[in-house]
Structures are given as C-alpha cells and as structure tokens.
Design a protein around this motif. Structure first.
Motif, PDB file in Angstrom:
ATOM      1  N   SER A  54      -2.768   6.215   3.765  1.00  0.00           N
ATOM      2  CA  SER A  54      -2.928   5.434   2.545  1.00  0.00           C
ATOM      3  C   SER A  54      -3.286   6.362   1.388  1.00  0.00           C
ATOM      4  CB  SER A  54      -4.042   4.402   2.717  1.00  0.00           C
ATOM      5  OG  SER A  54      -4.380   3.869   1.451  1.00  0.00           O
TER       6      SER A  54
ATOM      7  N   TYR B 258      -2.722   0.408  -4.470  1.00  0.00           N
ATOM      8  CA  TYR B 258      -2.348  -0.912  -3.962  1.00  0.00           C
ATOM      9  C   TYR B 258      -1.717  -1.752  -5.060  1.00  0.00           C
ATOM     10  CZ  TYR B 258      -6.369   0.574  -1.083  1.00  0.00           C
ATOM     11  OH  TYR B 258      -7.259   1.290  -0.320  1.00  0.00           O
TER      12      TYR B 258
ATOM     13  N   ILE C  66       0.857  -1.187   0.000  1.00  0.00           N
ATOM     14  CA  ILE C  66       0.000   0.000   0.000  1.00  0.00           C
ATOM     15  C   ILE C  66       0.892   1.235   0.000  1.00  0.00           C
ATOM     16  CG2 ILE C  66      -1.757   1.270   1.327  1.00  0.00           C
ATOM     17  CD1 ILE C  66      -2.534  -1.504   2.537  1.00  0.00           C
TER      18      ILE C  66
ATOM     19  N   MET D  20      -1.747   3.774   8.292  1.00  0.00           N
ATOM     20  CA  MET D  20      -1.061   2.488   8.381  1.00  0.00           C
ATOM     21  C   MET D  20       0.006   2.568   9.463  1.00  0.00           C
ATOM     22  SD  MET D  20      -2.348   0.785   5.836  1.00  0.00           S
ATOM     23  CE  MET D  20      -3.625   1.401   4.748  1.00  0.00           C
TER      24      MET D  20
ATOM     25  N   PHE E 178      -4.128  -1.152  10.910  1.00  0.00           N
ATOM     26  CA  PHE E 178      -4.714  -0.208   9.966  1.00  0.00           C
ATOM     27  C   PHE E 178      -5.907   0.466  10.640  1.00  0.00           C
ATOM     28  CE2 PHE E 178      -8.279   0.268   6.878  1.00  0.00           C
ATOM     29  CZ  PHE E 178      -7.791   1.377   6.224  1.00  0.00           C
TER      30      PHE E 178
ATOM     31  N   VAL F  95       1.933   4.819   0.846  1.00  0.00           N
ATOM     32  CA  VAL F  95       1.552   5.753   1.919  1.00  0.00           C
ATOM     33  C   VAL F  95       2.346   7.043   1.787  1.00  0.00           C
ATOM     34  CG1 VAL F  95       0.923   3.950   3.567  1.00  0.00           C
ATOM     35  CG2 VAL F  95       3.265   4.828   3.545  1.00  0.00           C
TER      36      VAL F  95
ATOM     37  N   ALA G  39       3.906  -1.236   3.667  1.00  0.00           N
ATOM     38  CA  ALA G  39       3.662   0.165   3.294  1.00  0.00           C
ATOM     39  C   ALA G  39       4.838   0.658   2.467  1.00  0.00           C
ATOM     40  CB  ALA G  39       3.499   1.020   4.544  1.00  0.00           C
TER      41      ALA G  39
END
Lengths: 370, 397
Positions: free
Chosen positions: B192, B196, B152, B168, B179, B154, B237
């Motif tokens: 976030s 993804y 993900i 995150m 999360f 960030v 992340a």
C-alpha cells in the motif's frame, strides 16, 4: 503619501536593435532569468509603490506574458496594482513620444488617487532607492526632480542624449538635447518625481498647445518657471541600447560587486516571473568557469565567461565561451561558440564553429536554428 | 462550477517524522526540503494540480508554522481558487470538546464539514511524505470502472522488503480479499502506498463507525480498511508502476535525493508534462567561479560555487568556498561551506555554517553512515564531525 508609478515600455522603439525586433525593450532578457522591466518594477515595488501603470505601444505581447497579473511583484491588487495601458485611439494617432504617451493616458493619471508620480523607463539595469530622491525633492522644494548619472557617452548610447547642467543648489539650469555628443556629462536617466496635479496640468497644457516632447517642451521650456532639480544616482547602471550593451551588461554581472549591488541588498530583491524550472543539472563532463547559470539548465559541456538563461541545454563536447544563451537555447554536441548571443529557443545543431568577437558579436534570432 | 467538485483531496501532513530526527526538530516532515528547490509536500500538491484536482485540504498538526507559511494561499501550485483551492486544516476547538488529531481517520473525521462543503462523489486521501509523480485521474477512472468503495494504490516491492509494508492480497480482478499490515511472511508484493480513493458516502459511514468504536486507533490502515474488508465492501488495488519513495528516514531521504542525479535519473525533474511546482524565492542565478569543479550535481538559484561539488544537491544560496569539497551530500538553503572545509555523505540543514577547514562526515565507501547537521548549527574552524553523527548544537573549538 500615495505614489503612482508610470513605466514607459516602448519609448526607445526608434532605436530598435536585434533583441527588440519582436518584443518591447521592457521584455528584453537580461541576467540569466530577468527581463529589463523587472528592475524598474521591483525598484518601484521595493520603494512602496503599489499602483503602477505600464505604458505600451506595440509588440507588447511578450511583455503581457511576462508581467501577467503582476503577482510576482505583489501587484495583483484590488486597489491599484499593475495596470497595462495599451495604446488608445486609432492607429494613425499612436503616440511617438513620451509626451504623446502621457497625453493618451491623461485620464488614468487624473483618476488615480496618487499625490506623487514617479516616471521611469525600462532600458536600465539598476537597483535604485527612491527614498533619498524623495528626501531631496522635499528638501529642495522642487516641482520636478530628475535623476541623472555622471556618464561617459559613447556612440553606443541612445541619441539624443539629454545632458543636464546642474548648479550648486541641485537646480537644473540648462538642458542640452544633443544627437552627436561624445564624452563626459550629467545624463538624465529618464526617471522623474513630480506631483500628480502638476503633471496633469502640464500634460493638459501640452494637449491644448499640441506640444510634442517631454524633455524639450515641458522640462526645458519650464526651467525658469518651475524648480526642476537633479538627483545624482551613483550606483551601478547598466544602460541597454544595443546588442553590444546587452552583451556587456550581462557580462558585467559576472563581477561579484555588481551582482551584490543589484541582487543582494536586503529587502530590495529583484522579482521576476516564476517559471517553475527544475534546479540546474550538471553532468559528469560539465566544466564551468566564471559563469552565471539560471535554473532549469542541463549542462554537460564546457561553459566559460558566459551567462546562461533558464532551460538551456549544453551538450557534452560543446564549448560555450564569452557568450549569452537566452532562455531555452540548445547547444548540441561538439559545437563551439565564442562571442555569440542566442535569443530565446535557439538551436545550434549544424554549426560546429561560431566565432565572433567583441566588435562583431554573432547574434542568432529568436527560434533560429543553425 | 461554484457548487460542487467531483473529487476533493485530503493531504495528511501532520506527522512529526521522528525518524528524520534533527531535520524535523522545528518543521513538519512534509516541509522538509528536497531535490535542491522543493519541499516534500510539493510532490503530492503538484500531482493534484497536474491531475486536475483543484481542491485540497492539508491537515496539519505538528510544527505547522513553516508549512502554513510555505503553502500560503496556494498560488505556486495554481491552487488559489475562488471555489476550492488549498486549505490548511489544523485541529480546532469544538463547542463541546477539543481534540488533537488522534489518527489518520480521526483527522479526516474532524474535517467532514470541509469535505461536505464541496459535495464531492469521491475523496482522495494522500500522505505528505512520499516522492512520486502520479496521475490521480487515472486512478479515479479505475475506481469508477470497478465500482469500488475504496481503491488503494499499490506498488510492487521486492519480496524481502514486503514485510515493512501493508500488503494487499488481490484476486485476478484486482479485488482485495486480504490485507496484512507488515506481515512476517508476505503472500504478495503489493504494498500500500497510503493513497486511497473513497466513494464519499462509504468514507463518511466508516468514519462514523470508527469514531464510535472506543477501542479503535482511528487509523485507515489499522482500523478502517480491515473493517471494510470484514464487511465485504468492494476494495480494489490500483497498480502503480512509476517511481515512489517513502522519505521517512534519513537513509531514504538521502537516497531519494540521489535518485534525481545522473543522465538518466531514476526520478526525472525535467519532465515537461509533469512539472513539480514550488514556492520560489527571488534570488539571482547561480554563479560558478573559476577553479570550481562541478560533477553530477543539482544546483539552484543564489548559489556561489568556488570549490568542488560532486554527486550532490545544493538548495538556494549555498556558498561553497575555495578549496572546499562537497561530495555525496544534500545541502539545504542558506548554508555556507567555507574555504577548505569538506562535507561527505551528509545531509546539512538550512542556515548551517561550516567554518574553514572543518570536516563533516567521511567518504561514502568507508563507514556507510550518513552524517546529519541540524539547522543554524555552526561548526567551528578545523573541527571534525565523525561519520554517522547527528549534530544539533554548535561544534566549538
């Protein structure tokens, strides 16, 4: 009615001037974001012609780069579309005239499915509607229709000039091919409409008899045998034949009525290669007066009565007056330009004062650093 | 080359963008104009092609006409490909049932067949409402290096804004152990970005589970990610340090536009290594008349400027008449601002006609609210539109 377009990209190579040293006249830059061929190509496309051959001879790399697959003109087609016609045969046999060029592409003409052919050149900046020309062509039952304009010929124009004598029935009854004529005349703009079969026959005949000139040996010789008519084009016509004329035609685009006539006719836009430039950014010190500015520029200085092409930088303290800056020109701090034409990717760094005048324009060649 | 792709991008472009109010009456949020010659969706699409991702599914739902038209065959982004390229994926009618996209996860679930066609190892999920330049290839390398199930992206946000985002919480190895969606008391500032990368099989498994859960809202943030976390999957992340802006509100849309201005702009459109591509219209260069004043602005093709333009962005074919003033404003395409009219601290949509001597908005310093004029509106001669108003109908005398 299927129509094939034929564009001659090199026909005026003999009159090479500064801007066309490293490119065909067809790819000479004009109007901030265009190349000359954009006008002829767009004119054909806007008139429903979707099969176009571009006849090339030499220096056509920049032209190929510009037109690519033809997708910007919607000419990337499975059937027809844009076809670049490079020279054919051994180098010593390269054509030297329009007729010889036609001879070398006789098979392309023969195998096209067209009923009619429009032949045109690239030295012209105009937005021309072919519909009334075709209408007149059918009305007069002409074999060939030649487009002309009423013009005042000056020493800057191409020589020889093809002057037409057109009678009341629009028929061309005389043709004068002169090298040194100055003054008013009906001048051919090298745009013709002709039936494909007829063009094919004439070119095949020219091959058999080893004829050389389209105007002299085909048109003038046949004024009595064929019905050759003239169509007067009365719109704006920018005639590019020299550095000075490139300058003047660019400058004429600063006039609203000329811009409207060229660019703002509904459904007859002028298309060009997309460069994905950012919008133009004006800094806090920018001062712009009466200028045409393309995208992708960063302007921090003063620009006056000028045409600025895509991706130019005018740094703060710089002054650009009465000048044409072609694509990617950089004008560094405190440089003053007046009556200067810079070609592509020029950098003005050391020169702080470049003063030309209308009679003596200063020209900086492509990639030049001053 | 013609049988599989390593990675396929799925761009969620179905959002209504209700917080953009009048600007999204007739178009989907990703199609909203931005930065004088772009639309929002140009940014993720250009990021894809610049990251060597040449297969993109664009999931549309709300008001898709303009968006579909705009994307077309994908040629402006070099996404017209024999195998791959850009594909519009609207909701469709199935043999047994017909469904709108019920949530972000459901939208992807309904298009599993599209993804399978390319047999990719990874699937990149993007949203169509962010302005940023990001090299997804680097993120993919990170994903592979961490042997992650999902990565993900960030971004570090100020702590006081963190409660607006999905946060995150990560360990030293950047593995996500917690999360929190919009936490009241955020423990970290890793927000976030809604970007993804999934390993494909994991994505398919979780979409399946999620679809069978009748209580799920079928949303990546609310359902899929928490469930993966609970199952002990490898969630990582990926820190992104560049400019990133969610342009989901009038304020943020205006701010993001302004971030393009200045000598050293926060977000640079002139980066030769990361071009932003857009569909171009055939208009002549902009013309600046004698008497015009232009300061700190971005202006594009077809514009005709006789008046004053300060700290503003003008899309194609905008006309600014003599004595007219445009200040701190974003003007979309084909709008005309006639003689003596003024626009301040506003967003003016496409094809608006501001007649002579009308006044829209008030200076930025005064009341601090952005004025919005919706597309095709006519504001009559001499009329006044107050600061902060949202105009959707003609303002007549």
């Amino acid at each position: 009615m299927a129509t094939l377009g034929l564009i001659f990209s090199n026909i005026h190579d003999k009159e090479i001037f500064e801007v066309t040293k490293k490119r065909t006249i067809a790819s000479a830059p004009i109007g901030g974001r265009y190349r000359l061929i954009d006008f002829t190509l767009s004119n054909m496309v806007n008139n429903g012609i979707s099969h176009i051959g571009v006849v090339t001879k030499n220096n056509y790399q920049s032209l190929m780069d510009h037109v690519g697959s033809g997708k910007e003109w919607d000419l990337a087609r499975k059937n027809g579309g844009l076809v670049i016609l490079p020279p054919y045969g051994a180098s010593q046999d390269l054509y030297n005239s329009r007729l010889e060029a036609l001879k070398s592409i006789i098979n392309f003409i023969k195998f096209s499915h067209a009923d009619y052919i429009v032949l045109a050149d690239c030295y012209q900046v105009c937005n021309i509607d072919y519909k009334p020309i075709f209408e007149q062509h059918f009305e007069t039952k002409a074999d060939i229709t030649c487009v002309y304009r009423e013009s005042n010929i000056t020493a800057d124009d191409y020589s020889p000039v093809v002057m037409l004598d057109v009678n009341e029935d629009k028929r061309i009854v005389g043709m004068d091919i002169q090298k040194s004529f100055l003054g008013k005349a009906k001048v051919s703009i090298d745009t013709w409409i002709i039936k494909k079969e007829l063009l094919q026959t004439l070119v095949e005949d020219a091959i058999a008899r080893n004829l050389k000139s389209f105007n002299r040996d085909i048109l003038r010789e046949n004024l009595n045998h064929l019905k050759i008519c003239g169509y007067p084009f009365r719109g704006f016509f920018g005639n590019i034949s020299s550095l000075k004329s490139i300058f003047q035609v660019n400058m004429s685009l600063l006039k609203a009525d000329i811009r409207n006539e060229l660019f703002n006719i509904p459904n007859r836009a002028i298309y060009t290669k997309v460069r994905d430039s950012a919008p133009t950014k004006y800094g806090v010190n920018a001062k712009i007066v009466n200028s045409l500015i393309a995208d992708g520029c960063i302007i921090n200085g003063r620009v006056e009565n000028s045409v600025i092409f895509r991706g130019c930088h005018v740094n703060s303290g710089a002054v650009v007056k009465n000048s044409i800056l072609m694509q990617g020109t950089l004008i560094s701090e405190d440089s003053h330009l007046d009556y200067v034409v810079t070609d592509k990717n020029v950098k003005i760094i050391h020169e702080k004062q470049m003063q030309g005048n209308l009679k003596k324009l200063l020209y900086v060649e492509k990639d030049g650093v001053r | 080359m013609f049988h599989k792709k390593e990675i396929v991008a799925m761009l969620l472009a179905g959002g209504q963008g209700s917080r953009l109010y009048a600007l999204t009456n007739r178009i989907a949020k990703p199609a909203v104009p931005f930065g004088a010659k772009y639309r929002i969706i140009d940014f993720p699409l250009s990021n894809c092609i610049n990251s060597n991702i040449d297969t993109v599914g664009v999931l549309t739902q709300y008001q898709p006409l303009i968006l579909n038209d705009y994307i077309g065959n994908g040629q402006p982004w070099d996404l017209d490909r024999a195998f791959g390229g850009v594909h519009i994926l609207p909701p469709y009618q199935g043999k047994t049932k017909t469904d709108w996209y019920r949530g972000t996860a459901n939208a992807i679930f309904q298009n599993i067949a599209f993804i399978k066609r390319y047999n990719p190892e990874y699937v990149l999920i993007l949203s169509g409402d962010h302005i940023y330049k990001m090299d997804y290839e680097k993120m993919l390398a990170f994903h592979k290096q961490k042997k992650a199930d999902i990565t993900i992206a960030v971004i570090d946000v100020p702590i006081k804004e963190a409660s607006r985002f999905g946060i995150m919480n990560t360990d030293q190895d950047n593995r996500i152990f917690e999360f929190e969606e919009k936490p009241a008391k955020p423990k970290s500032t890793n927000a976030s970005m809604g970007i993804y990368i999934f390993s494909t099989q994991v994505l398919f498994d979780y979409l399946e589970i999620d679809e069978n859960d009748s209580k799920s809202q079928n949303d990546f943030g609310k359902n899929i990610i928490p469930r993966m976390l609970a199952d002990g999957k490898r969630l990582f992340a990926y820190n992104f340090n560049g400019y990133w802006k969610d342009v989901g509100t009038i304020d943020s849309l205006w701010e993001a536009n302004m971030d393009l201005l200045g000598e050293k702009p926060r977000f640079d459109l002139f980066d030769p290594n990361w071009k932003i591509y857009a569909r171009n219209d055939p208009f002549p260069p902009q013309y600046i008349m004698e008497g015009a004043v232009i300061t700190n602005s971005l202006i594009t093709v077809g514009c005709h400027i006789e008046g004053t333009v300060i700290n503003s962005l003008l899309s194609h074919n905008v006309k600014v008449g003599k004595g007219a003033i445009v200040m701190d404003s974003v003007i979309f395409a084909d709008t005309s601002i006639e003689e003596g009219a003024s626009v301040q601290y506003s967003i003016v949509d496409e094809r608006v006609s501001l007649k002579s001597h009308c006044h829209v908005g008030s200076s930025k310093g005064q009341q601090g609210k952005i004025t919005v004029i919706s597309s095709d509106v006519i504001v009559d001669q001499g009329m006044v539109v107050q600061a902060g108003e949202m105009i959707e109908k003609d303002v007549k005398r």
